[in-house]
Design a protein around this motif. Structure first.
Motif, PDB file in Angstrom:
ATOM      1  N   HIS A 269     -10.914  59.770  49.577  1.00  0.00           N
ATOM      2  CA  HIS A 269      -9.698  59.637  50.411  1.00  0.00           C
ATOM      3  C   HIS A 269      -8.627  59.592  49.733  1.00  0.00           C
ATOM      4  N   ASP A 270      -7.555  59.889  50.491  1.00  0.00           N
ATOM      5  CA  ASP A 270      -6.093  59.545  50.023  1.00  0.00           C
ATOM      6  C   ASP A 270      -5.635  57.957  50.278  1.00  0.00           C
TER       7      ASP A 270
ATOM      8  N   SER B 210      -3.186  56.296  50.000  1.00  0.00           N
ATOM      9  CA  SER B 210      -1.706  56.152  49.823  1.00  0.00           C
ATOM     10  C   SER B 210      -1.316  54.931  50.760  1.00  0.00           C
ATOM     11  N   ALA B 211      -1.859  54.410  51.626  1.00  0.00           N
ATOM     12  CA  ALA B 211      -1.623  53.163  52.191  1.00  0.00           C
ATOM     13  C   ALA B 211      -1.802  52.069  51.654  1.00  0.00           C
TER      14      ALA B 211
ATOM     15  N   ARG C  30      -5.747  60.199  45.389  1.00  0.00           N
ATOM     16  CA  ARG C  30      -7.173  60.392  45.798  1.00  0.00           C
ATOM     17  C   ARG C  30      -8.221  59.341  44.880  1.00  0.00           C
TER      18      ARG C  30
ATOM     19  N   ARG D 145      -1.856  56.865  56.076  1.00  0.00           N
ATOM     20  CA  ARG D 145      -1.249  56.995  54.534  1.00  0.00           C
ATOM     21  C   ARG D 145       0.156  56.430  54.296  1.00  0.00           C
TER      22      ARG D 145
END
Length: 257
Positions: A152-153, A155-156, A168, A224
């Protein structure tokens, strides 16, 4: 190696090789390189499997270096450890092929975060435990965390200071368990973003306290947006359990896939 990160400003050396450390900012890398250089009789620089932040510990950090001098394994282990502070030791040493790289040869890395969950703060083992006085539902935290498994991304769950080119990552497993008053979060991924584990734990705590639904972690992941996720958990509870390598390198079983 293993080390207690409490007295260090993280893994990464803050000065150039051969220069004195900044006052009040000792690092694990600088301490290790100084000790290895003494044993080798000349300057040694090392590369680690995964850099740790200030206050973060490690039970199986792996480093590689090109040995400028011939020493047997016992000499490297005991000689280097004798020159390290009491909070750091070299646990084993293995000769490897020239193309081995502590960071790039690793296929996974594993961390454990430990939380003392009781009304009173810890006195013993306090440098290895975070503290949460309100009751935590570890089962709910575990169910919530499963939304993060897979590629997954993230970013959060990365700090704004993260220098990784992209967010990622492949999170291979995450487990939340309770043993008595201690709740542990163990997580393995191909690699981690800066503060990623501590940010995940900081977002799991509101779920454990019943302040957020179990679906919240999945929503944060999809959104994110770091600004709406939980705060960064304290560094004291985090231990780097080490990297994982393919068997071809012939390393001890604790760091093999």
């Amino acid at each position: 190696m293993e080390y207690d990160g409490s007295e260090f400003s993280g893994w990464q050396r803050l000065n150039k090789p051969g220069e004195p450390e900044r006052r009040g900012e000792p690092t694990v890398q600088a301490a290790l390189e100084q000790a290895l250089s003494f044993v080798a009789g000349e300057g040694v620089e090392v590369v680690c499997a995964g850099r740790t932040d200030a206050g973060v510990h490690a039970s199986a950090q792996v480093v590689h270096f090109d040995g400028p001098a011939q020493r047997d394994v016992r000499g490297w282990v005991l000689g280097t450890t004798s020159r390290l502070p009491p909070s750091v030791c070299v646990r084993w040493c293995v000769p490897v092929a020239d193309d081995f790289h502590a960071r790039f040869s690793a296929r996974a890395r594993r961390y454990r975060y430990s939380i003392l969950n009781r009304a009173v703060r810890p006195a013993l083992q306090r440098q290895y435990l975070s503290w949460e006085r309100r009751p935590l539902d570890a089962a709910a935290m575990h169910r919530s965390a499963q939304a993060l498994v897979g590629e997954h991304d993230f970013s959060a769950f990365r700090t704004v200071h993260c220098q990784a080119p992209h967010a990622r990552r492949d999170l291979q497993f995450i487990a939340v368990e309770r043993q008595g008053d201690v709740v542990t979060v163990e997580v393995q991924a191909n690699a981690f973003l800066h503060h990623m584990v501590r940010n995940i734990v900081g977002s799991l705590l509101p779920v454990g306290r019943g302040e957020q639904p179990e679906e919240w972690l999945g929503d944060l992941l999809a959104g994110r947006d770091r600004t709406v996720a939980g705060p960064t958990a304290p560094s004291a509870g985090l231990v780097f359990l080490g990297p994982r390598y393919p068997a071809q390198w012939g390393l001890p079983a604790e760091v093999e896939l």
